[in-house]
Design a protein around this motif. Structure first.
Motif, short mmCIF file in Angstrom:
data_model
loop_
_atom_site.label_atom_id
_atom_site.label_comp_id
_atom_site.label_asym_id
_atom_site.label_seq_id
_atom_site.Cartn_x
_atom_site.Cartn_y
_atom_site.Cartn_z
N GLY A 9 44.82 40.42 39.90
CA GLY A 9 46.05 40.70 40.64
C GLY A 9 46.24 39.71 41.77
N PHE A 10 46.42 40.23 42.98
CA PHE A 10 46.55 39.37 44.16
C PHE A 10 45.22 39.20 44.88
N GLY A 11 44.14 39.48 44.19
CA GLY A 11 42.81 39.36 44.77
C GLY A 11 42.17 40.72 44.95
N PHE A 12 40.84 40.73 45.09
CA PHE A 12 40.10 41.97 45.31
C PHE A 12 39.06 41.73 46.39
N ASP A 13 38.75 42.80 47.13
CA ASP A 13 37.83 42.68 48.26
C ASP A 13 36.61 43.59 48.14
N LEU A 14 36.42 44.21 46.97
CA LEU A 14 35.25 45.05 46.74
C LEU A 14 34.86 44.98 45.28
N ILE A 15 33.56 44.77 45.02
CA ILE A 15 33.03 44.71 43.66
C ILE A 15 31.90 45.73 43.55
N THR A 16 31.93 46.54 42.49
CA THR A 16 30.83 47.48 42.25
C THR A 16 30.28 47.28 40.85
N LEU A 17 28.99 47.50 40.72
CA LEU A 17 28.30 47.43 39.43
C LEU A 17 27.54 48.75 39.26
N THR A 18 27.89 49.51 38.23
CA THR A 18 27.35 50.85 38.03
C THR A 18 26.60 50.91 36.70
N THR B 10 43.56 44.44 46.04
CA THR B 10 44.25 44.70 47.30
C THR B 10 45.60 45.39 47.09
N ASP B 11 46.09 45.42 45.84
CA ASP B 11 47.36 46.09 45.57
C ASP B 11 47.17 47.55 45.20
N GLY B 12 45.95 48.08 45.36
CA GLY B 12 45.69 49.48 45.10
C GLY B 12 45.27 49.79 43.68
N ASP B 13 45.10 48.80 42.82
CA ASP B 13 44.69 49.03 41.44
C ASP B 13 43.24 48.59 41.27
N VAL B 14 42.66 48.95 40.14
CA VAL B 14 41.30 48.54 39.82
C VAL B 14 41.29 47.88 38.45
N SER B 15 40.33 47.01 38.24
CA SER B 15 40.12 46.37 36.94
C SER B 15 38.64 46.37 36.65
N HIS B 16 38.28 46.62 35.40
CA HIS B 16 36.85 46.73 35.10
C HIS B 16 36.57 46.24 33.69
N LEU C 272 33.70 42.24 50.51
CA LEU C 272 34.06 40.86 50.79
C LEU C 272 34.92 40.79 52.04
N PRO C 273 34.73 39.75 52.85
CA PRO C 273 35.52 39.63 54.09
C PRO C 273 36.99 39.35 53.83
N GLU C 274 37.30 38.75 52.68
CA GLU C 274 38.68 38.46 52.33
C GLU C 274 38.82 38.49 50.81
N PRO C 275 40.02 38.70 50.30
CA PRO C 275 40.21 38.81 48.85
C PRO C 275 39.83 37.53 48.11
N ILE C 276 39.23 37.70 46.92
CA ILE C 276 38.88 36.58 46.05
C ILE C 276 39.42 36.89 44.65
N PHE C 277 39.26 35.95 43.72
CA PHE C 277 39.80 36.11 42.37
C PHE C 277 38.73 36.00 41.29
N ASP C 278 37.50 35.69 41.64
CA ASP C 278 36.45 35.51 40.65
C ASP C 278 35.17 36.19 41.14
N PRO C 279 34.68 37.20 40.38
CA PRO C 279 33.46 37.90 40.83
C PRO C 279 32.17 37.20 40.44
N ALA C 280 32.25 36.09 39.71
CA ALA C 280 31.04 35.44 39.18
C ALA C 280 30.01 35.09 40.25
N PRO C 281 30.37 34.54 41.41
CA PRO C 281 29.33 34.18 42.39
C PRO C 281 28.55 35.37 42.93
N TYR C 282 29.12 36.57 42.88
CA TYR C 282 28.46 37.74 43.44
C TYR C 282 27.71 38.56 42.39
N LEU C 283 27.92 38.25 41.11
CA LEU C 283 27.34 39.07 40.05
C LEU C 283 25.82 38.98 39.99
#
Length: 488
Positions: free
Chosen positions: A309-318, A274-280, A235-246
């Protein structure tokens, strides 16, 4: 990699300290402190003599360890294989990943930028071997890229400390006049082999040198197996909801599965904050599938569990639990197979109410009827070991066998007449007995055997009843009779 909270200016020497035998010692340093000659492991009072403006903070080892474990997963934004390296480093297998960022130099710049946004300074190196990358990252320039033919040349001017040797071994080599890796390479191997032949790994400079030069294999293990099928969205900038990209992620992942003739049983959605943590969050399916619409629907009621958190800029689906799918025509008219609709219903119910709310029966290897079947709620996992029923069993098995009052019993046969549920039943025909002995490895001592009979009463009802125990078997009084199930 260095820990920085509310970090001071870059030109201020900062160190982390721990308690030592003779007072506080240096545990970690920032780049400025290193350039001023501050050494890790030295006493703080000695380092203040050469650097009076040195600032110190006590190290939080447990906190740093937990933060490093989170960074191991967070660093998978650049490649699918990452692992920790000691207490202050990361190992990344970037094979085949650099072209996604342009080239290796651009990827290192991207890494340094992202770490700096977390408040971390970093020293980065890319090399064909782990040993060479370790040495270049800690004793080379800020960003180093080394090709296979340059390893010996690039390592030669570096200190022998770059070979990941113990402090005692480094001190010994320096006393012998071998202060650089190049000086060590010029010494005949036979003379060094006689001295270090029985030394441990961290005390054997020849083994470490061969590992760094690629002459000796050095196996490493990641936190988990490398995913075979994965899709990601940067993502070009942090967002808070992954639903549009899923939806697009599901389409891309299912296209990859379809091209390989595979399906999956698990999906893992991970956001890199963006704070260095991950959520899944994870979802599982009752059967292998690669239907993007169905897989997307399983996340519908779970996305609120993501902690942005304060937003995320990368989403992965494995994809996990990947296995081959046989493509067959289920019906002549082309209609969907009923089993497929059932598995998708089970997936939706499980995603909505939780994995423990939906279960299915599985046959187990046991002669005792009530143990021959269990209920499993984990649809995403392969079923446990099962066994086929050889003998006919009732379509309905009572949870607790019901005792009957026998009015007249046939010797070595079923009761000719008995009372069950306040009604009198007369046996018109029977088959049996089928003897089932106790399972001595599970049952308590004194458990009695059972003789099962299939009987039919005067109304045509077919019943499965058994006699518990035998006369004078030494395990109780007279035998007792129970009804355990009903046949169709």
């Amino acid at each position: 990699m260095e820990r920085q909270g509310n970090s001071p200016a870059d030109d201020i020497p900062l160190t982390l300290i721990v308690e030592g035998t003779h007072g506080p010692v240096i545990h970690a340093t920032n780049r400025t402190a290193r350039t001023m000659g501050v050494q890790i492991g030295a006493r703080v009072v000695d380092m203040r003599a050469i650097c009076p403006e040195l600032q110190t903070e006590y190290a939080d080892r447990e906190g740093d360890k937990a933060a490093l474990e989170r960074l191991v997963l967070w660093a998978r934004r650049w490649c699918p294989w990452t692992a920790s390296d000691g207490a202050d480093g990361l190992i990344l297998d970037t094979t085949g990943s650099a072209h996604l960022f342009g080239d290796e130099d651009a990827m290192l710049i991207e890494m340094e930028t992202q770490f700096s946004l977390l408040g971390l300074t970093s020293r980065l190196a890319i090399a064909p071997t782990q040993g060479a990358a370790w040495a270049l990252a800690r004793f080379g320039t800020v960003r180093s890229i080394c090709t296979e033919g340059e390893i010996a040349q690039r390592l030669s001017p570096l200190s022998v400390s770059g070979l990941r040797l113990s402090a005692e071994t480094v001190l010994l080599l320096q006393r012998l006049g071998l202060k650089t890796i190049g000086a060590l390479m010029n010494v005949p191997r036979l003379s060094l082999a006689r001295r270090f032949v029985k030394a441990a790994l961290t005390a054997n400079p020849l083994v470490r040198l061969d590992q760094a030069l690629g002459k000796l294999a050095e196996p490493v293990a990641s936190v988990e197996a490398k995913p075979r099928f994965s899709a990601q969205s940067r993502l070009p900038e942090p967002i808070f909801d992954p639903a549009p990209y899923l939806p697009q992620l599901c389409d891309n992942l299912c296209d990859a599965l379809q091209n390989a003739g595979m399906g999956c049983r698990y999906l893992n959605l991970t956001v890199y904050r963006t704070d260095g943590d991950v959520s899944h969050i994870d979802v599982a399916t009752a059967a292998s599938t690669r239907d993007p619409v169905h897989l997307h629907s399983l996340f519908r009621d779970k996305l609120e569990r993501i902690n942005p958190g304060f937003g995320f800029d990368l989403i992965t689906l494995t994809a996990g639990g990947v296995e081959a799918i046989q493509i067959v025509q289920t019906q002549l008219g082309g209609e969907a197979h009923s089993d497929l609709q059932l598995t998708q219903l089970l997936d939706r119910l499980t995603a909505k109410f939780g994995p423990r709310s939906v279960s299915y029966p599985v046959v187990y290897e046991s002669h005792v009827p009530e143990r021959a079947q269990r209920r499993i709620s984990n649809f995403g996992a392969p079923p446990p070991q099962t066994a086929e029923l050889i003998k006919e069993r009732p379509i309905r098995l009572l949870d607790i066998p019901e005792e009957v009052h026998v009015l007249y019993a046939v010797p070595e046969g079923p009761p000719a007449q008995f009372i069950w549920r306040r009604k009198n039943h007369r046996v018109t025909r029977y088959a049996g007995p089928e003897r089932i002995a106790p399972e001595w490895w599970k049952d308590r001592p004194g458990t009695r055997l059972r003789d099962y009979f299939k009987i039919e009463d005067q109304t045509g009802r077919r019943i499965w009843l058994y006699r518990e125990g035998l006369h004078e078997d030494g395990r109780g009084g007279d035998p007792r009779w129970f009804i355990h199930g009903m046949f169709a």
